[in-house]
Design a protein around this motif. Structure first.
Motif, PDB file in Angstrom:
ATOM      1  N   ARG A 147       2.426  14.212  10.576  1.00 48.45           N
ATOM      2  CA  ARG A 147       3.482  14.612   9.635  1.00 48.45           C
ATOM      3  C   ARG A 147       4.867  14.626  10.258  1.00 48.45           C
ATOM      4  O   ARG A 147       5.829  14.165   9.656  1.00 48.45           O
ATOM      5  CB  ARG A 147       3.167  15.994   9.070  1.00 48.45           C
ATOM      6  CG  ARG A 147       2.091  15.955   8.042  1.00 48.45           C
ATOM      7  CD  ARG A 147       1.936  17.320   7.407  1.00 48.45           C
ATOM      8  NE  ARG A 147       0.543  17.418   6.978  1.00 48.45           N
ATOM      9  CZ  ARG A 147      -0.130  18.525   6.902  1.00 48.45           C
ATOM     10  NH1 ARG A 147       0.440  19.657   7.214  1.00 48.45           N
ATOM     11  NH2 ARG A 147      -1.378  18.527   6.516  1.00 48.45           N
TER      12      ARG A 147
ATOM     13  N   ASN B  80       0.800   3.059  -3.576  1.00 44.91           N
ATOM     14  CA  ASN B  80      -0.231   4.072  -3.408  1.00 44.91           C
ATOM     15  C   ASN B  80       0.243   5.065  -2.338  1.00 44.91           C
ATOM     16  O   ASN B  80      -0.381   5.234  -1.292  1.00 44.91           O
ATOM     17  CB  ASN B  80      -1.555   3.428  -3.014  1.00 44.91           C
ATOM     18  CG  ASN B  80      -2.734   4.321  -3.281  1.00 44.91           C
ATOM     19  OD1 ASN B  80      -2.571   5.504  -3.551  1.00 44.91           O
ATOM     20  ND2 ASN B  80      -3.917   3.757  -3.181  1.00 44.91           N
ATOM     21  N   LYS B  81       1.348   5.712  -2.631  1.00 46.90           N
ATOM     22  CA  LYS B  81       2.007   6.592  -1.666  1.00 46.90           C
ATOM     23  C   LYS B  81       1.100   7.738  -1.222  1.00 46.90           C
ATOM     24  O   LYS B  81       1.081   8.108  -0.050  1.00 46.90           O
ATOM     25  CB  LYS B  81       3.290   7.132  -2.291  1.00 46.90           C
ATOM     26  CG  LYS B  81       4.182   7.867  -1.340  1.00 46.90           C
ATOM     27  CD  LYS B  81       5.471   8.236  -2.037  1.00 46.90           C
ATOM     28  CE  LYS B  81       6.408   8.945  -1.103  1.00 46.90           C
ATOM     29  NZ  LYS B  81       7.692   9.225  -1.757  1.00 46.90           N
ATOM     30  N   LYS B  82       0.306   8.280  -2.135  1.00 49.70           N
ATOM     31  CA  LYS B  82      -0.583   9.391  -1.776  1.00 49.70           C
ATOM     32  C   LYS B  82      -1.595   8.953  -0.724  1.00 49.70           C
ATOM     33  O   LYS B  82      -1.860   9.669   0.239  1.00 49.70           O
ATOM     34  CB  LYS B  82      -1.306   9.930  -3.010  1.00 49.70           C
ATOM     35  CG  LYS B  82      -0.424  10.724  -3.927  1.00 49.70           C
ATOM     36  CD  LYS B  82      -1.207  11.264  -5.095  1.00 49.70           C
ATOM     37  CE  LYS B  82      -0.295  12.029  -6.038  1.00 49.70           C
ATOM     38  NZ  LYS B  82      -1.014  12.563  -7.183  1.00 49.70           N
ATOM     39  N   TYR B  83      -2.162   7.760  -0.898  1.00 48.55           N
ATOM     40  CA  TYR B  83      -3.125   7.247   0.072  1.00 48.55           C
ATOM     41  C   TYR B  83      -2.448   6.990   1.416  1.00 48.55           C
ATOM     42  O   TYR B  83      -2.992   7.308   2.468  1.00 48.55           O
ATOM     43  CB  TYR B  83      -3.777   5.966  -0.455  1.00 48.55           C
ATOM     44  CG  TYR B  83      -4.703   5.316   0.535  1.00 48.55           C
ATOM     45  CD1 TYR B  83      -5.940   5.877   0.842  1.00 48.55           C
ATOM     46  CD2 TYR B  83      -4.334   4.149   1.192  1.00 48.55           C
ATOM     47  CE1 TYR B  83      -6.789   5.285   1.763  1.00 48.55           C
ATOM     48  CE2 TYR B  83      -5.174   3.555   2.113  1.00 48.55           C
ATOM     49  CZ  TYR B  83      -6.397   4.126   2.394  1.00 48.55           C
ATOM     50  OH  TYR B  83      -7.226   3.548   3.310  1.00 48.55           O
TER      51      TYR B  83
ATOM     52  N   LYS C 117      -1.612  11.691   7.612  1.00 44.57           N
ATOM     53  CA  LYS C 117      -1.573  13.148   7.496  1.00 44.57           C
ATOM     54  C   LYS C 117      -1.461  13.856   8.843  1.00 44.57           C
ATOM     55  O   LYS C 117      -0.731  14.837   8.984  1.00 44.57           O
ATOM     56  CB  LYS C 117      -2.804  13.638   6.749  1.00 44.57           C
ATOM     57  CG  LYS C 117      -2.769  15.097   6.409  1.00 44.57           C
ATOM     58  CD  LYS C 117      -3.990  15.491   5.592  1.00 44.57           C
ATOM     59  CE  LYS C 117      -3.921  16.953   5.217  1.00 44.57           C
ATOM     60  NZ  LYS C 117      -5.068  17.347   4.399  1.00 44.57           N
TER      61      LYS C 117
ATOM     62  N   THR D 282       0.845  -1.203   0.000  1.00 42.55           N
ATOM     63  CA  THR D 282       0.000   0.000   0.000  1.00 42.55           C
ATOM     64  C   THR D 282       0.875   1.246   0.000  1.00 42.55           C
ATOM     65  O   THR D 282       0.622   2.186  -0.754  1.00 42.55           O
ATOM     66  CB  THR D 282      -0.942  -0.002   1.215  1.00 42.55           C
ATOM     67  OG1 THR D 282      -1.763  -1.167   1.170  1.00 42.55           O
ATOM     68  CG2 THR D 282      -1.820   1.239   1.228  1.00 42.55           C
TER      69      THR D 282
ATOM     70  N   ALA E  60       6.491   3.274   1.334  1.00 46.02           N
ATOM     71  CA  ALA E  60       6.490   4.618   0.737  1.00 46.02           C
ATOM     72  C   ALA E  60       7.904   5.130   0.512  1.00 46.02           C
ATOM     73  O   ALA E  60       8.136   5.927  -0.396  1.00 46.02           O
ATOM     74  CB  ALA E  60       5.710   5.585   1.629  1.00 46.02           C
TER      75      ALA E  60
ATOM     76  N   LEU F  17       0.212   8.436   2.688  1.00 40.60           N
ATOM     77  CA  LEU F  17       0.509   9.694   3.377  1.00 40.60           C
ATOM     78  C   LEU F  17      -0.764  10.394   3.834  1.00 40.60           C
ATOM     79  O   LEU F  17      -0.760  11.122   4.821  1.00 40.60           O
ATOM     80  CB  LEU F  17       1.356  10.591   2.482  1.00 40.60           C
ATOM     81  CG  LEU F  17       2.751  10.028   2.185  1.00 40.60           C
ATOM     82  CD1 LEU F  17       3.500  10.929   1.223  1.00 40.60           C
ATOM     83  CD2 LEU F  17       3.543   9.804   3.455  1.00 40.60           C
ATOM     84  N   LYS F  18      -1.871  10.148   3.119  1.00 36.62           N
ATOM     85  CA  LYS F  18      -3.158  10.695   3.541  1.00 36.62           C
ATOM     86  C   LYS F  18      -3.592  10.064   4.872  1.00 36.62           C
ATOM     87  O   LYS F  18      -4.104  10.749   5.754  1.00 36.62           O
ATOM     88  CB  LYS F  18      -4.212  10.444   2.463  1.00 36.62           C
ATOM     89  CG  LYS F  18      -5.569  11.028   2.770  1.00 36.62           C
ATOM     90  CD  LYS F  18      -6.547  10.709   1.649  1.00 36.62           C
ATOM     91  CE  LYS F  18      -7.946  11.165   2.016  1.00 36.62           C
ATOM     92  NZ  LYS F  18      -8.925  10.776   0.996  1.00 36.62           N
TER      93      LYS F  18
END
Length: 161
Positions: free
Chosen positions: A54, A42-45, A51, A38, A91, A47-48
């Motif tokens: 951070r 799907n790095k954006k997901y 979130k 994952t 990631a 990091l979401k």
């Protein structure tokens, strides 16, 4: 919990110890590989999901680059790190083959540890559950207090936001 139950079942002879060890190892690996994938694909997901953390994510990334193999191995034994660390490792594009090999040994040791402890404490665990069965009101009281504390915590937390 499944490993502990498997250890007790192995103790009573209702399950083969070796089968439980293999299943526990592969099950632990499967979850970590899922979260690694994952994070990797799907790095954006990923990091979401992280979130709100951070600062911790940035610090963890530095640690992954510096101590990758150690982190892959030890993350299984740190409460709360089982989802986050494989997600971050994926990631950060950590080598998949290396991840799987280190994760195998970590999963094996983890399964061996929990399964063996439950195996040797099988009689005590069974006796504890027999006690709980005959004194069910203690379980209800404990769950009631735990629920009350959770409600109070949530009320206090929701007031701040």
């Amino acid at each position: 919990m499944a490993l502990i139950a498997s250890g007790v079942f192995s103790h009573t002879g209702q399950m083969y110890y070796l089968f439980a060890l293999i299943a526990g190892t592969l099950g632990g690996m499967a979850g970590d590989i899922f979260w690694y994938s994952t994070g990797r694909f799907n790095k954006k997901y990923a990091l979401k999901i992280l979130k709100s953390h951070r600062r911790e994510v940035a610090l963890a990334r530095i640690q992954v680059y510096r101590y990758g193999a150690y982190i892959v191995f030890i993350q299984r034994f740190i409460y709360g790190a089982r989802l986050v660390v494989p997600l971050l490792i994926g990631a950060s594009r950590y080598n998949f083959r290396r991840f799987v090999v280190i994760n195998f040994f970590s999963s094996f040791l983890w399964a061996l540890l929990y399964l063996t402890i439950a195996y040797f404490l099988g009689d005590s665990i069974i006796a504890f559950f027999h006690y709980l069965k005959s004194h069910f009101y203690w379980v209800l009281l404990f769950l009631g207090i735990l629920s009350l504390l959770a409600i109070l915590y949530l009320k206090r937390y929701s007031k701040k936001n």
